[in-house]
Design an enzyme around this catalytic site. Sequence first.
Site, PDB file in Angstrom:
ATOM      1  CE  LYS A  40     -11.078 -85.197 -10.675  1.00  0.00           C
ATOM      2  NZ  LYS A  40     -10.056 -86.219 -10.641  1.00  0.00           N
ATOM      3  CE  LYS A  71     -11.221 -84.487  -3.543  1.00  0.00           C
ATOM      4  NZ  LYS A  71     -10.802 -85.593  -4.262  1.00  0.00           N
ATOM      5  CE  LYS A 129      -2.983 -84.536  -7.137  1.00  0.00           C
ATOM      6  NZ  LYS A 129      -2.094 -85.654  -7.450  1.00  0.00           N
TER       7      LYS A 129
HETATM    8  P1  TYM Z   1      -4.885 -88.593  -6.641  1.00  0.00           P
HETATM    9  O1  TYM Z   1      -3.685 -88.504  -7.508  1.00  0.00           O
HETATM   10  O2  TYM Z   1      -5.969 -87.601  -6.834  1.00  0.00           O
HETATM   11  O3  TYM Z   1      -4.473 -88.544  -5.141  1.00  0.00           O
HETATM   12  C1  TYM Z   1      -3.440 -89.349  -4.625  1.00  0.00           C
HETATM   13  C2  TYM Z   1      -3.790 -89.845  -3.247  1.00  0.00           C
HETATM   14  O4  TYM Z   1      -4.035 -88.743  -2.379  1.00  0.00           O
HETATM   15  C3  TYM Z   1      -5.263 -88.937  -1.709  1.00  0.00           C
HETATM   16  N1  TYM Z   1      -5.886 -87.628  -1.459  1.00  0.00           N
HETATM   17  C4  TYM Z   1      -6.293 -87.204  -0.267  1.00  0.00           C
HETATM   18  N2  TYM Z   1      -6.256 -87.789   0.948  1.00  0.00           N
HETATM   19  C5  TYM Z   1      -6.724 -87.073   1.996  1.00  0.00           C
HETATM   20  N3  TYM Z   1      -7.242 -85.820   1.873  1.00  0.00           N
HETATM   21  C6  TYM Z   1      -7.309 -85.215   0.673  1.00  0.00           C
HETATM   22  N4  TYM Z   1      -7.799 -83.972   0.570  1.00  0.00           N
HETATM   23  C7  TYM Z   1      -6.819 -85.907  -0.470  1.00  0.00           C
HETATM   24  N5  TYM Z   1      -6.733 -85.603  -1.795  1.00  0.00           N
HETATM   25  C8  TYM Z   1      -6.153 -86.674  -2.382  1.00  0.00           C
HETATM   26  C9  TYM Z   1      -6.095 -89.784  -2.657  1.00  0.00           C
HETATM   27  O5  TYM Z   1      -7.111 -90.473  -1.965  1.00  0.00           O
HETATM   28  C10 TYM Z   1      -5.056 -90.703  -3.230  1.00  0.00           C
HETATM   29  O6  TYM Z   1      -4.845 -91.816  -2.384  1.00  0.00           O
HETATM   30  N6  TYM Z   1      -7.404 -92.378  -8.710  1.00  0.00           N
HETATM   31  C11 TYM Z   1      -6.274 -92.032  -7.886  1.00  0.00           C
HETATM   32  C12 TYM Z   1      -4.942 -92.469  -8.450  1.00  0.00           C
HETATM   33  C13 TYM Z   1      -4.818 -93.910  -8.775  1.00  0.00           C
HETATM   34  C14 TYM Z   1      -4.691 -94.992  -7.854  1.00  0.00           C
HETATM   35  C15 TYM Z   1      -4.530 -96.146  -8.651  1.00  0.00           C
HETATM   36  C16 TYM Z   1      -4.716 -95.065  -6.460  1.00  0.00           C
HETATM   37  C17 TYM Z   1      -4.730 -94.438 -10.034  1.00  0.00           C
HETATM   38  N7  TYM Z   1      -4.556 -95.769  -9.947  1.00  0.00           N
HETATM   39  C18 TYM Z   1      -4.362 -97.420  -8.049  1.00  0.00           C
HETATM   40  C19 TYM Z   1      -4.570 -96.327  -5.889  1.00  0.00           C
HETATM   41  C20 TYM Z   1      -4.399 -97.472  -6.679  1.00  0.00           C
HETATM   42  C21 TYM Z   1      -6.226 -90.520  -7.761  1.00  0.00           C
HETATM   43  O7  TYM Z   1      -6.713 -89.790  -8.597  1.00  0.00           O
HETATM   44  O8  TYM Z   1      -5.481 -90.073  -6.712  1.00  0.00           O
END
Ligand code: TYM
Length: 324
Positions: free
Chosen positions: A109, A190, A193
Amino acid sequence: MRILSGMQPSGDVHLGNYLGALRQWVHGQGPESFYCVVDLHALTLEIAPDVLHEQTLNLFATLIAIGIDPDVSTVFVQSHVPYHAQLNWLLECVTSYGELSRMVAFKEKSERQEGYRVGLLTYPVLMVADILLYGATHVPVGDDQRQHLEITRDVAERFNHRYGETFIVPVGVQPRVAARVMDLQVPTRKMSKSVSSPLGTIYLYDEPADIERKIMKAVTDTDGEMRFDWEHKPGLANLLEIYASFSEESPQDVAARFTRYGDFKKELAELLVASLSPVRERYREVRADEARLRSQMVSGARKAIAVAEPVYERAARAMGLLQI
Ligand code: TYM
């Protein structure tokens, strides 16, 4: 078992989020489950205030629309619980610059923008705080969060070692299939968003015609052989995992049932439309009642604060902060 997970309100929810994380949240729901809309995390990249505001409501409504019951699990918005930002600071003082700058998500990023925000670097520490505040034992996430889970474990262990047993050291949980859903046009990247790929991303609330078009146009390969093989046939393997995730089969079994890509894609599109349409309809209803959403946010925040406050205070005391 105590579950916590979070999702950023940084864009429309896509199939990767749904299959990699959200469906696991639904399966894991119960009185020991905490699900969080991590709005503070969304500030690490540029986002207009009105968009963040709107998307926070949208994501909260989505969690309910997919089947999470806020009277059973605790569903809340991160910024409504001040202890996340407070514990974040304590944990920043237990984390090194080196380990944060090695994070793959940060490297990717930060390369895409000049003058990135400090929060982009320190972001994993806030995630560590999210998890440790609730004493989570299990964190259901997609495959891309593995490194963040490792740092969570490292920081928790380091804190416990330095200041005495305070935090539970959690493990990450990935689904058996579709833990990493790939872009339908570039199956080596992948679904995401932040990198938008209009034909390559299926959103949870896409209209049936759009879902069909995106699936039919998904990149596969030219050998025409129905076989589950990530190395040589990533486009097809991705579609097989998506199918298998909805039909609860193995991707190999799905592959064995079809001989032609076209037939397989058609059935996959039908399966997706049939599975997602009820969610889309439910979302429209849930999102329309904003007063109800806001009151659910209030009770979610209250439940979350009751759990987070004593954990934060224990950590602060352990580090030597004077209590009054
Ligand atoms: P975020 O908001 O980018 O994504 C949310 C969840 O979706 C999953 N994900 C995917 N899984 C499979 N294939 C994909 N292409 C894909 N893209 C996204 C992510 O693995 C995630 O589980 N850092 C985290 C948010 C967060 C969090 C936390 C998660 C903040 N605090 C505490 C767990 C516990 C994030 O940016 O996810």
